[in-house]
Design a protein around this motif. Structure first.
Motif, PDB file in Angstrom:
ATOM      1  N   UNK A 190      17.321   0.655   3.455  1.00  0.00           N
ATOM      2  CA  UNK A 190      16.881  -0.460   3.735  1.00  0.00           C
ATOM      3  C   UNK A 190      16.014  -0.431   4.952  1.00  0.00           C
ATOM      4  N   UNK A 191      16.235   0.444   6.072  1.00  0.00           N
ATOM      5  CA  UNK A 191      15.366   0.600   7.262  1.00  0.00           C
ATOM      6  C   UNK A 191      13.981   0.764   6.805  1.00  0.00           C
ATOM      7  N   UNK A 192      13.764   1.225   5.729  1.00  0.00           N
ATOM      8  CA  UNK A 192      12.203   1.605   5.516  1.00  0.00           C
ATOM      9  C   UNK A 192      11.430   0.571   5.476  1.00  0.00           C
ATOM     10  N   UNK A 193      11.968  -0.762   5.257  1.00  0.00           N
ATOM     11  CA  UNK A 193      11.072  -2.051   5.499  1.00  0.00           C
ATOM     12  C   UNK A 193      10.570  -2.356   6.903  1.00  0.00           C
ATOM     13  N   UNK A 194      11.325  -1.865   7.791  1.00  0.00           N
ATOM     14  CA  UNK A 194      10.858  -2.054   9.127  1.00  0.00           C
ATOM     15  C   UNK A 194      10.387  -0.970  10.063  1.00  0.00           C
ATOM     16  N   UNK A 211       7.899   5.505   7.947  1.00  0.00           N
ATOM     17  CA  UNK A 211       8.120   6.986   7.832  1.00  0.00           C
ATOM     18  C   UNK A 211       7.437   7.660   6.842  1.00  0.00           C
ATOM     19  N   UNK A 212       7.325   8.922   6.493  1.00  0.00           N
ATOM     20  CA  UNK A 212       6.402   9.471   5.525  1.00  0.00           C
ATOM     21  C   UNK A 212       6.562   8.615   4.230  1.00  0.00           C
ATOM     22  N   UNK A 213       7.659   8.388   3.830  1.00  0.00           N
ATOM     23  CA  UNK A 213       7.577   7.699   2.590  1.00  0.00           C
ATOM     24  C   UNK A 213       7.003   6.331   2.639  1.00  0.00           C
ATOM     25  N   UNK A 214       7.330   5.702   3.716  1.00  0.00           N
ATOM     26  CA  UNK A 214       6.755   4.229   3.623  1.00  0.00           C
ATOM     27  C   UNK A 214       5.166   4.189   3.695  1.00  0.00           C
ATOM     28  N   UNK A 254      15.680  -7.388   9.053  1.00  0.00           N
ATOM     29  CA  UNK A 254      15.633  -7.325   7.693  1.00  0.00           C
ATOM     30  C   UNK A 254      15.990  -8.463   6.823  1.00  0.00           C
ATOM     31  N   UNK A 255      16.945  -9.243   7.435  1.00  0.00           N
ATOM     32  CA  UNK A 255      17.638 -10.299   6.823  1.00  0.00           C
ATOM     33  C   UNK A 255      16.474 -11.763   6.577  1.00  0.00           C
ATOM     34  N   UNK A 308      17.335  -4.977  -3.076  1.00  0.00           N
ATOM     35  CA  UNK A 308      16.372  -4.546  -2.283  1.00  0.00           C
ATOM     36  C   UNK A 308      15.796  -3.166  -2.738  1.00  0.00           C
ATOM     37  N   UNK A 309      16.336  -2.574  -3.997  1.00  0.00           N
ATOM     38  CA  UNK A 309      15.627  -1.374  -4.449  1.00  0.00           C
ATOM     39  C   UNK A 309      14.448  -1.913  -5.222  1.00  0.00           C
ATOM     40  N   UNK A 310      13.927  -3.028  -5.367  1.00  0.00           N
ATOM     41  CA  UNK A 310      12.810  -3.694  -5.650  1.00  0.00           C
ATOM     42  C   UNK A 310      11.793  -3.985  -4.653  1.00  0.00           C
ATOM     43  N   UNK A 311      12.435  -5.023  -3.745  1.00  0.00           N
ATOM     44  CA  UNK A 311      11.406  -5.456  -2.765  1.00  0.00           C
ATOM     45  C   UNK A 311      10.871  -4.665  -1.693  1.00  0.00           C
ATOM     46  N   UNK A 312      12.010  -3.771  -1.468  1.00  0.00           N
ATOM     47  CA  UNK A 312      11.658  -2.628  -0.210  1.00  0.00           C
ATOM     48  C   UNK A 312      10.295  -2.008  -0.630  1.00  0.00           C
TER      49      UNK A 312
END
Length: 258
Positions: free
Chosen positions: A14-18, A21-24, A74-75, A112-116
């Motif tokens: 979930x940290x990818x939301x904030x 990273x390479x993936x974000x 995140x929340x 979160x598998x969808x919205x992130x």
């Protein structure tokens, strides 16, 4: 009418939301490269239903913060993409035509598998989405068929996405063992070889055929969205469009099936 691809994306922590990273950065770029779809069908690792096929059917699903122990910001994140009750009914009919009994759920929100990942890919949150549950109790064959039932909807400008992780061993994430990254790379290399040569049967049988399958997926829910996307691909031939390994254990690969 534009034919959309089927995609598999690794959504990671979930940290990818904030946290960048390479993936974000990849997901942001991927979203900009897509032709705008009419709607999205999502198979998420976090929408796993052992007994039923569940299809989101609400008009305005809520954002679910289905994780614990992460930073407070995140929340507060909301991803207010609309649902599509009409498309949900159309999808349900496809399951019914093969003797299955889907449930239309008007209350289910976006996990979160969808919205992130979609918040990174499509930050305007204005494309209608329907989620179709995976079923880890039934294994790869059934989930492949779920994706296959969706395949022709790609001809109607509907994007199909599987969201999970190419590898997902949280015990190793917390305490990596000697040689863990080598085992991750062996598995991801095998997956890429099978996808590039469209070896569908081998991919469906990954638990028996792939090196270190159980090590990389002690539970199966994070790879089954890949299997669903494979089903939606029609030919099984895909292209690796992103590759990274986080913390030596979490493979963040993404695939595009035309």
């Amino acid at each position: 009418m534009k034919k959309q691809p089927a995609l598999f994306i690794s959504h990671g922590s979930p940290m990818m939301a904030i946290a960048e990273s390479k993936t974000s950065l990849f997901l942001q770029k991927l979203g900009k490269s897509l032709v705008r779809p009419k709607a999205i069908i999502m198979f998420s690792a976090h929408f796993d239903r052992a007994n039923d096929i569940v299809i989101t059917a609400g008009e305005n699903p809520t954002t679910i913060h289905d994780f614990y122990g992460f930073p407070a910001p995140l929340y507060n994140i909301q991803y207010n993409a609309p649902g599509s009750p009409g498309l949900a009914k159309k999808i349900a009919k496809r399951f019914e035509q093969v003797g299955l009994h889907p449930i239309l759920d008007e209350q289910q929100g976006w996990d979160h598998g969808l919205w992130i990942p979609l918040r990174l890919m499509l930050p305007t949150a204005d494309i209608p989405i329907v989620q179709v549950s995976i079923n880890s109790a039934l294994g790869a064959d059934a989930n492949y068929e779920y994706g296959k039932l969706m395949a022709s909807l790609r001809d109607e400008n509907i994007l199909i996405i599987g969201s999970g992780n190419v590898t997902h061993n949280l015990a190793e994430f917390s305490r990596p063992s000697v040689g863990s990254e080598k085992r991750v790379k062996a598995f991801t290399k095998w997956v890429n070889e099978k996808v590039s040569s469209a070896q569908i049967e081998s991919l469906i049988d990954y638990m028996n055929a792939a090196p270190d399958a159980l090590f990389n997926h002690p539970t199966q829910e994070h790879f089954l969205p890949f299997i669903a996307a494979l089903g939606a691909s029609e030919t099984g031939k895909g292209e690796l469009i992103h590759q990274d390994i986080e913390h030596g254990i979490l493979a963040m690969d993404a695939y595009r099936f035309e």
